[in-house]
Enzyme design. Sequence first.
Site, short mmCIF file in Angstrom:
data_model
loop_
_atom_site.label_atom_id
_atom_site.label_comp_id
_atom_site.label_asym_id
_atom_site.label_seq_id
_atom_site.Cartn_x
_atom_site.Cartn_y
_atom_site.Cartn_z
N LEU A 160 0.85 -1.20 0.00
CA LEU A 160 0.00 0.00 0.00
C LEU A 160 0.88 1.25 0.00
CD1 LEU A 160 -1.47 2.27 2.19
CD2 LEU A 160 -2.50 1.60 0.03
N ASN A 161 1.99 1.21 0.78
CA ASN A 161 2.90 2.36 0.80
C ASN A 161 3.39 2.66 -0.62
OD1 ASN A 161 2.59 2.04 3.54
ND2 ASN A 161 4.64 1.21 3.89
N ARG A 188 -2.91 -9.91 13.08
CA ARG A 188 -3.09 -10.06 11.63
C ARG A 188 -3.25 -11.52 11.21
NH1 ARG A 188 2.63 -8.51 8.78
NH2 ARG A 188 1.30 -8.40 6.96
N LYS A 236 18.76 -2.33 -3.23
CA LYS A 236 18.89 -1.16 -2.36
C LYS A 236 19.86 -1.52 -1.24
CE LYS A 236 14.58 -1.97 -2.48
NZ LYS A 236 13.22 -2.24 -1.97
N ALA A 245 9.17 2.69 5.56
CA ALA A 245 8.77 2.84 4.16
C ALA A 245 9.88 3.37 3.25
CB ALA A 245 7.51 3.71 4.02
N GLY A 275 12.27 1.60 1.71
CA GLY A 275 12.32 0.72 0.54
C GLY A 275 11.06 0.83 -0.32
N ASP A 276 9.90 0.91 0.33
CA ASP A 276 8.62 0.98 -0.41
C ASP A 276 8.55 2.26 -1.25
OD1 ASP A 276 8.03 -1.23 1.18
OD2 ASP A 276 6.92 -0.04 2.65
P1 ADP Z 1 14.52 -1.08 3.35
O1 ADP Z 1 13.89 0.15 3.91
O2 ADP Z 1 13.59 -1.83 2.45
O3 ADP Z 1 15.22 -1.93 4.35
P2 ADP Z 1 16.99 0.22 2.56
O4 ADP Z 1 17.33 0.43 4.00
O5 ADP Z 1 18.02 -0.36 1.70
O6 ADP Z 1 15.65 -0.61 2.34
O7 ADP Z 1 16.57 1.65 2.02
C1 ADP Z 1 15.86 1.83 0.84
C2 ADP Z 1 16.29 3.13 0.19
O8 ADP Z 1 16.05 4.22 1.11
C3 ADP Z 1 17.77 3.20 -0.12
O9 ADP Z 1 18.05 2.67 -1.40
C4 ADP Z 1 18.03 4.69 -0.06
O10 ADP Z 1 17.62 5.30 -1.26
C5 ADP Z 1 17.10 5.16 1.05
N1 ADP Z 1 17.79 5.16 2.34
C6 ADP Z 1 17.61 4.31 3.36
N2 ADP Z 1 18.42 4.61 4.41
C7 ADP Z 1 19.12 5.69 4.03
C8 ADP Z 1 20.11 6.51 4.64
N3 ADP Z 1 20.58 6.25 5.88
N4 ADP Z 1 20.60 7.55 3.94
C9 ADP Z 1 20.18 7.80 2.69
N5 ADP Z 1 19.24 7.08 2.05
C10 ADP Z 1 18.72 6.04 2.70
#
Ligand code: ADP
Length: 304
Positions: free
Chosen positions: A32-33, A103, A225, A256, A258-259
């Site tokens: 949803l996000n 859930r 990511k 959110a 990653g989303d």
């Molecule tokens: P998830 O949230 O799914 O675990 P990530 O931590 O890899 O995934 O983060 C997803 C995206 O969010 C990264 O590719 C980046 O663009 C951004 N992001 C997350 N953490 C950071 C951070 N500390 N600094 C800058 N961008 C970030």
Amino acid sequence: MGRIVSIGECMGELSETGTPGALQMGFAGDTLNTAFYLRHSLGPDWQVDYVSAVGTDGLSDRMVGFLGDQGIGTDHIRRLTDKTIGLYYITLKDGERSFTYWRNDSAAKRLASDPTALARALEGADLAYWSGITLAILPNQDRLALIEALSQFAGKGGTVVFDPNLRPRLWDSVDTMRGWIHRAAAVSELCLPSFEDEATWFGDADPAATVRRYQAEGTRRVIVKNGAEHVTFATGNAVPSTLAIAPVERIVDTTAAGDSFNAGYLAAELTGSSVQDAIAAGARLAGRVIGARGALIADAVQHA
Ligand code: ADP
């Protein structure tokens, strides 16, 4: 006019308001996000539909109303008379969030139980987005039904996009999770994993190993990511490339990340950007989302 369907579970989110005894209610869930950020990023020539199942009770009505108010299509959200939506409650202690979930019996577990409804939801769509959480919550036979429906959709030219979103607690065992995640990747043309999770649960040595593993399963394009570090990607048999992402000034809440990255990436790609520019767009959006508290930050979407 293009059409995107995002398939999964949206839950009610209960959190403290700061006033003792008072809780506030929101709605969120990984797919949803992404639908929310796609809707806010794309213009009116794109339709974004959410595919799920909810109850017929007032709480379910409130969720469907919320999605509708965001401009997300709700025609393919099935209504089940004997179920309701899942809920979670967030507690904040010393800056750390912890979650309590209700859930296990949510309506969304039945989102793929009617193959005709599923095929109707996918009919005429350009892109279908789903995740490892979508798959995790389903009974085995519905996992197969959803994979089959997406495989047929891909066979007719639709693009299937998958975020593994590994959540071992939703699976019987880590081995079961690994097996189904790979089956899901095999019917998805684009896979958007997060390296930290993949390293933990698949033992990948580096993001390039994650790219190669999903490609070996049959995913044509993989974009990994990796938090603040960088994004690693490859198409077909090409050697994986790495792209640095712009630093983020202030991190308030990484919910959110990653989303929203996925939505920023897809919105850019669907409107003609190169892979590199779409990755930068995904990172920009995620960078703004993590600068504010909560999962759904409409202001984070700034049109260029
Ligand atoms: P998830 O949230 O799914 O675990 P990530 O931590 O890899 O995934 O983060 C997803 C995206 O969010 C990264 O590719 C980046 O663009 C951004 N992001 C997350 N953490 C950071 C951070 N500390 N600094 C800058 N961008 C970030």
